[in-house]
Write a protein that holds these residues in place. Sequence first.
Motif, PDB file in Angstrom:
ATOM      1  N   LEU A  92      76.451  76.052 -55.067  1.00 37.94           N
ATOM      2  CA  LEU A  92      76.506  77.484 -54.776  1.00 37.94           C
ATOM      3  C   LEU A  92      75.391  78.127 -55.605  1.00 37.94           C
ATOM      4  N   TYR A  93      74.473  78.808 -54.932  1.00 39.82           N
ATOM      5  CA  TYR A  93      73.320  79.396 -55.597  1.00 39.82           C
ATOM      6  C   TYR A  93      73.560  80.889 -55.807  1.00 39.82           C
ATOM      7  N   TYR A  94      73.329  81.328 -57.042  1.00 37.27           N
ATOM      8  CA  TYR A  94      73.546  82.723 -57.417  1.00 37.27           C
ATOM      9  C   TYR A  94      72.226  83.349 -57.852  1.00 37.27           C
ATOM     10  N   THR A 115      75.454  81.907 -52.555  1.00 35.84           N
ATOM     11  CA  THR A 115      75.174  81.446 -51.202  1.00 35.84           C
ATOM     12  C   THR A 115      75.150  79.921 -51.245  1.00 35.84           C
ATOM     13  N   GLN A 116      75.886  79.301 -50.329  1.00 35.26           N
ATOM     14  CA  GLN A 116      76.082  77.860 -50.395  1.00 35.26           C
ATOM     15  C   GLN A 116      74.895  77.113 -49.800  1.00 35.26           C
ATOM     16  N   VAL A 117      74.425  76.136 -50.542  1.00 34.38           N
ATOM     17  CA  VAL A 117      73.395  75.211 -50.063  1.00 34.38           C
ATOM     18  C   VAL A 117      74.007  73.817 -50.056  1.00 34.38           C
ATOM     19  N   THR A 118      73.982  73.181 -48.899  1.00 31.55           N
ATOM     20  CA  THR A 118      74.508  71.828 -48.760  1.00 31.55           C
ATOM     21  C   THR A 118      73.415  70.935 -48.185  1.00 31.55           C
ATOM     22  N   VAL A 119      73.118  69.875 -48.911  1.00 29.39           N
ATOM     23  CA  VAL A 119      72.070  68.944 -48.483  1.00 29.39           C
ATOM     24  C   VAL A 119      72.732  67.610 -48.162  1.00 29.39           C
ATOM     25  N   SER A 120      72.599  67.208 -46.920  1.00 27.02           N
ATOM     26  CA  SER A 120      73.215  65.949 -46.491  1.00 27.02           C
ATOM     27  C   SER A 120      72.218  64.797 -46.631  1.00 27.02           C
ATOM     28  N   SER A 121      72.768  63.621 -46.899  1.00 31.80           N
ATOM     29  CA  SER A 121      71.894  62.448 -47.095  1.00 31.80           C
ATOM     30  C   SER A 121      71.636  61.726 -45.794  1.00 31.80           C
TER      31      SER A 121
END
Length: 121
Positions: A92-94, A115-121
Amino acid sequence: VQLQASGGGLVQAGGSLRLSCTASGRTFSNYVMGWFRQAPGKEREFVAQISWSSGSTYYADSAKRRFTISRDNAKNTVYLQMNSLKPEDTALYYCAAQSSFGGRIDSVDYWGQGTQVTVSS
């Protein structure tokens, strides 16, 4: 006083995202604007900072060479361009308004929502 963050999402490893943080409610010209992040089960950590007035920047080691912080004074908006994203960037980026450089979390005067950042492999 409000810091509105946006731009998070789901991206594959190696991809890019640009986060935005728009400030309103007061003058932030004397502040340093920063981005922090918090992954599940971990403490919130510093990512990058930029001075509204001079444009000087400061990065955490994990962000150097991959992330770029910038600002648009006319729009009262700070950006974080994130390239070559890795699964470990998932968090979660603030955005934050701080009184000084150095990435210290105790120098934050105002926080935005995450704001959520999700990085998939």
